[in-house]
Design a protein around this motif. Structure first.
Motif, PDB file in Angstrom:
ATOM      1  N   ALA A  93       0.775  -1.076   0.108  1.00 25.38           N
ATOM      2  CA  ALA A  93      -0.095  -0.120   0.145  1.00 25.38           C
ATOM      3  C   ALA A  93       0.954   1.308  -0.054  1.00 25.38           C
ATOM      4  CB  ALA A  93      -0.937  -0.014   1.085  1.00 25.38           C
ATOM      5  N   MET A  94       2.045   1.149   0.766  1.00 25.43           N
ATOM      6  CA  MET A  94       2.763   2.335   0.873  1.00 25.43           C
ATOM      7  C   MET A  94       3.367   2.314  -0.684  1.00 25.43           C
ATOM      8  SD  MET A  94       2.873   4.180   3.470  1.00 25.43           S
ATOM      9  CE  MET A  94       4.509   4.946   3.492  1.00 25.43           C
ATOM     10  N   LYS A  95       3.886   1.385  -1.062  1.00 29.41           N
ATOM     11  CA  LYS A  95       4.521   1.773  -2.543  1.00 29.41           C
ATOM     12  C   LYS A  95       3.616   2.294  -3.489  1.00 29.41           C
ATOM     13  CE  LYS A  95       6.889  -1.282  -6.172  1.00 29.41           C
ATOM     14  NZ  LYS A  95       7.152  -2.493  -6.328  1.00 29.41           N
ATOM     15  N   LEU A 101      -1.049   4.296   5.465  1.00 30.45           N
ATOM     16  CA  LEU A 101      -0.619   3.829   6.670  1.00 30.45           C
ATOM     17  C   LEU A 101      -1.715   3.067   7.378  1.00 30.45           C
ATOM     18  CD1 LEU A 101       1.158   7.149   7.800  1.00 30.45           C
ATOM     19  CD2 LEU A 101       2.430   4.945   7.415  1.00 30.45           C
ATOM     20  N   ARG A 102      -2.750   3.261   7.282  1.00 27.08           N
ATOM     21  CA  ARG A 102      -4.149   2.726   7.841  1.00 27.08           C
ATOM     22  C   ARG A 102      -4.119   1.301   7.421  1.00 27.08           C
ATOM     23  NH1 ARG A 102      -6.936   7.630   8.240  1.00 27.08           N
ATOM     24  NH2 ARG A 102      -7.746   7.416   6.364  1.00 27.08           N
ATOM     25  N   GLY A 134      -3.781  12.661   2.583  1.00 24.73           N
ATOM     26  CA  GLY A 134      -4.748  11.819   2.537  1.00 24.73           C
ATOM     27  C   GLY A 134      -4.410  10.579   2.192  1.00 24.73           C
ATOM     28  N   LEU A 135      -3.689  10.586   0.888  1.00 27.29           N
ATOM     29  CA  LEU A 135      -3.407   9.186   0.264  1.00 27.29           C
ATOM     30  C   LEU A 135      -2.570   8.574   1.135  1.00 27.29           C
ATOM     31  CD1 LEU A 135      -3.213   7.985  -2.602  1.00 27.29           C
ATOM     32  CD2 LEU A 135      -1.254   9.019  -3.028  1.00 27.29           C
ATOM     33  N   MET A 136      -1.577   9.112   1.844  1.00 26.21           N
ATOM     34  CA  MET A 136      -0.558   8.443   2.655  1.00 26.21           C
ATOM     35  C   MET A 136      -1.168   8.293   4.024  1.00 26.21           C
ATOM     36  SD  MET A 136       2.070   8.680   0.749  1.00 26.21           S
ATOM     37  CE  MET A 136       3.566   7.944   2.159  1.00 26.21           C
TER      38      MET A 136
END
Length: 204
Positions: free
Chosen positions: A1-3, A29-30, A23-25
């Motif tokens: 998800a982070m990538k 993280l969630r 918001g994307l980051m």
């Protein structure tokens, strides 16, 4: 998800949509967090009255396994700790627990950091065949015959690591390797935790 979020963030920054990056980051993280916030005591009351199958592994000692004590033995995800002074039989008791599980068709992994694999194996022979440890080698044929008649027994893997050489990560890697070979343990025995290697440094 982070990538994926980082790749998307580069695109957003390139098109001057920087306000969307935060918001994307946050969403990325969630992704690794548990989906539940926890057990809401009053709202989730009904869930406490649903029967959960613990699938316990009995100790073989009726006064420990009985209802109100261990309720059938150690259940899935539960840990049992044996404590006693030196030389009173902790290792023998752990072998007894493992032997009882095997007799009930459970798969056991027994980690030993003090005794050799063969010594632990002879102790299991003694428990399972009801033959004194010092007579096991002389009673080889009787031991082999005993196991030939016990197709309902579970499997046993005994793994030795030198004192202070194995950490929790070492054991996890070994278990994953066993599972790749279609061996899923029902009971994991560690003899004993105090002489394992810690994954962190402590003052004492």
């Amino acid at each position: 998800a982070m990538k994926e979020a980082l790749e998307k963030a580069v695109e957003l920054i390139a098109t001057d949509k920087t306000e969307s990056v935060i918001g994307l980051m946050k969403n990325a993280l969630r992704a690794g967090l548990p989906s539940t916030v926890g057990h809401d005591f009053f709202e989730d009351m009904e869930s406490r009255f649903v029967y959960h199958n613990r699938n316990p592994v009995p100790t073989g000692l009726h006064f420990l396994d009985k209802e109100g004590i261990l309720n059938g033995g150690l259940g899935r995800g539960e840990i049992g700790v044996i404590t006693a002074p030196t030389g009173v039989g902790k290792s023998h008791f752990l072998v007894s627990l493992g032997a009882e599980a095997i007799k009930r068709g459970k798969n056991v992994v027994h980690y030993t950091f003090e005794l050799t694999e063969n010594v632990v194996g002879i102790r299991y022979d003694s428990h399972l065949c009801n033959i004194a440890s010092d007579k096991i080698i002389k009673e080889k044929d009787k031991v082999i015959q005993h196991y030939a008649d016990k197709e309902d027994y579970g499997r046993l893997i005994i793994k030795e690591f030198p004192t202070g050489s194995a950490s929790v990560i070492t054991l996890r890697n070994h278990i994953e390797k066993l599972m790749l070979k279609s061996f899923a343990p029902n009971l994991i025995i560690i003899d004993y935790a105090d002489i394992m290697r810690s994954t962190r440094k402590y003052d004492s």
